[in-house]
Motif scaffolding. Structure first.
Motif, mmCIF file in Angstrom:
data_model
loop_
_atom_site.group_PDB
_atom_site.id
_atom_site.type_symbol
_atom_site.label_atom_id
_atom_site.label_comp_id
_atom_site.label_asym_id
_atom_site.label_seq_id
_atom_site.Cartn_x
_atom_site.Cartn_y
_atom_site.Cartn_z
ATOM 1 N N TYR A 84 0.834 -1.198 0.000
ATOM 2 C CA TYR A 84 0.000 0.000 0.000
ATOM 3 C C TYR A 84 0.875 1.256 0.000
ATOM 4 O O TYR A 84 1.983 1.243 0.528
ATOM 5 N N TYR A 136 0.237 5.146 1.364
ATOM 6 C CA TYR A 136 -0.600 6.119 2.067
ATOM 7 C C TYR A 136 0.128 7.455 2.084
ATOM 8 O O TYR A 136 1.346 7.509 2.043
ATOM 9 N N GLN A 185 0.075 11.078 4.559
ATOM 10 C CA GLN A 185 -0.402 11.566 5.844
ATOM 11 C C GLN A 185 -0.235 13.075 5.910
ATOM 12 O O GLN A 185 0.862 13.594 5.729
ATOM 13 N N LEU A 216 -4.155 9.464 7.756
ATOM 14 C CA LEU A 216 -3.601 8.597 6.715
ATOM 15 C C LEU A 216 -4.665 8.329 5.661
ATOM 16 O O LEU A 216 -5.760 7.866 5.978
ATOM 17 N N LEU A 222 -5.344 6.462 1.815
ATOM 18 C CA LEU A 222 -4.819 5.483 0.876
ATOM 19 C C LEU A 222 -4.745 6.071 -0.531
ATOM 20 O O LEU A 222 -5.731 6.615 -1.048
ATOM 21 N N TYR A 237 -3.056 0.689 -3.906
ATOM 22 C CA TYR A 237 -2.564 -0.527 -3.291
ATOM 23 C C TYR A 237 -2.395 -1.607 -4.345
ATOM 24 O O TYR A 237 -2.881 -1.481 -5.480
ATOM 25 N N LYS A 270 -6.950 1.614 -7.140
ATOM 26 C CA LYS A 270 -6.913 2.964 -6.604
ATOM 27 C C LYS A 270 -7.443 3.026 -5.179
ATOM 28 O O LYS A 270 -8.316 2.258 -4.789
ATOM 29 N N PHE A 291 3.814 6.985 3.258
ATOM 30 C CA PHE A 291 4.127 5.725 3.928
ATOM 31 C C PHE A 291 3.766 4.550 3.031
ATOM 32 O O PHE A 291 2.651 4.468 2.511
ATOM 33 N N SER A 331 6.826 6.443 11.941
ATOM 34 C CA SER A 331 5.735 5.750 11.278
ATOM 35 C C SER A 331 4.805 5.099 12.304
ATOM 36 O O SER A 331 5.218 4.835 13.436
ATOM 37 N N PRO A 332 3.571 4.831 11.921
ATOM 38 C CA PRO A 332 2.647 4.153 12.849
ATOM 39 C C PRO A 332 3.126 2.731 13.136
ATOM 40 O O PRO A 332 3.614 2.034 12.247
ATOM 41 N N LEU A 347 -3.807 6.068 16.576
ATOM 42 C CA LEU A 347 -4.643 5.985 15.388
ATOM 43 C C LEU A 347 -5.541 4.759 15.459
ATOM 44 O O LEU A 347 -5.074 3.655 15.730
ATOM 45 N N LYS A 380 -8.629 -2.808 2.414
ATOM 46 C CA LYS A 380 -8.146 -1.484 2.791
ATOM 47 C C LYS A 380 -8.525 -1.123 4.219
ATOM 48 O O LYS A 380 -9.631 -1.387 4.665
ATOM 49 N N LEU A 381 -7.575 -0.486 4.894
ATOM 50 C CA LEU A 381 -7.848 0.073 6.209
ATOM 51 C C LEU A 381 -8.181 1.547 6.071
ATOM 52 O O LEU A 381 -7.513 2.260 5.335
ATOM 53 N N PHE A 440 -8.382 4.973 8.268
ATOM 54 C CA PHE A 440 -7.845 5.478 9.521
ATOM 55 C C PHE A 440 -8.606 6.698 10.008
ATOM 56 O O PHE A 440 -9.078 7.516 9.202
ATOM 57 N N GLY A 441 -8.698 6.820 11.318
ATOM 58 C CA GLY A 441 -9.111 8.075 11.909
ATOM 59 C C GLY A 441 -7.931 9.035 11.891
ATOM 60 O O GLY A 441 -6.804 8.663 11.571
#
Lengths: 115, 112
Positions: A33, A35, A37, A43, A45, A48, A57, A90, B43-44, B88, B99-100, B102-103
């Motif tokens: 992936y 990302y 930020q 974060l 996306l 991926y 996308k 990231f 990084s997280p 996070l 896919k994740l 995130f808040g």
């Protein structure tokens, strides 16, 4: 460490120039992936990949392209950088197997400044 | 409405106390829930994940999930100054979604 290397770690570039960020993994994970930020947005996306030459996308893909010719490498290209693409990028990987399932692990980040 | 919401903080907690971090999500079909810690300029890093309703404990950390109310929380017991970071919350959609989401994170400060 999750065996992820990003390069370059820091870059300053001029508006309109192409930029490629590289992500290299040693874990042989299928999913990779990219990302970005940004303050106030968290974060998000970009793109991926779920295998060699298989990409899709994310939510902020405009202005970005990706390629994955080998399992271990995932490239993010800004075709013509703009100031709005100044961000921290990231790379992340996910095994998508076993108990860890959807867990993703992040690389150390690439700080990009477009002037 | 954001898909994953967190109070941005800062949340200040005395050393040794319990820090409570909350996260709500909008997709009722969400399956997997994650907490990451991110130090400034880093990084997280994964703290823990939870899939089932209830509590999951790992050392000083406890994740709590309530799917009916669509919230997930993270408790940090015996808070240490080294716990000062941004936390996070991340959520995946129904099974098969890779896919994740995130808040934006909650900034936690532990006061010595």
């Amino acid at each position: 460490d999750a065996g992820i290397t990003q390069s370059p770690r820091h870059k300053v570039t001029e508006t309109g120039t192409p930029v490629t960020l590289r992500c290299h993994q040693t874990e042989n994970h299928r999913y990779m992936y990219w990302y970005r930020q940004d303050p106030g947005h968290g974060l998000r996306l970009i793109h991926y990949s779920y295998g060699v030459k298989d990409t899709d996308k994310g939510e902020v893909s405009d202005g970005y392209s990706v390629s994955r010719s080998k399992t271990e490498d995932f490239l993010l290209t800004l075709e013509s950088a703009t100031s709005s693409q100044t961000s921290v990028y990231f790379c992340a990987i996910s095994p998508r197997t076993g108990n860890s399932g959807n867990t993703i692990y992040f690389g150390e980040g690439s700080w990009l400044t477009v002037v | 409405q954001k898909e994953v919401e967190q109070n941005s903080g800062p949340l200040s907690v005395p050393e040794g106390a319990i820090a409570s971090l909350n996260c709500t999500y909008s997709d009722r079909g969400s399956q997997s829930f994650f907490w990451y810690r991110q130090y400034s300029g880093k990084s997280p890093e994964l703290i823990m994940f939870i899939y089932s309703n209830g509590d999951k404990e790992d050392g000083r950390f406890t994740a709590q999930l309530n799917k009916a109310s669509q919230y997930v929380s993270l408790l940090i017991r015996d808070s240490q100054p080294s716990d000062s970071a941004t936390y996070l919350c991340a959520v995946t959609a129904p099974f098969g979604n890779e896919k994740l989401t995130f808040g934006t994170g909650t900034r936690l400060t532990i006061i010595p």
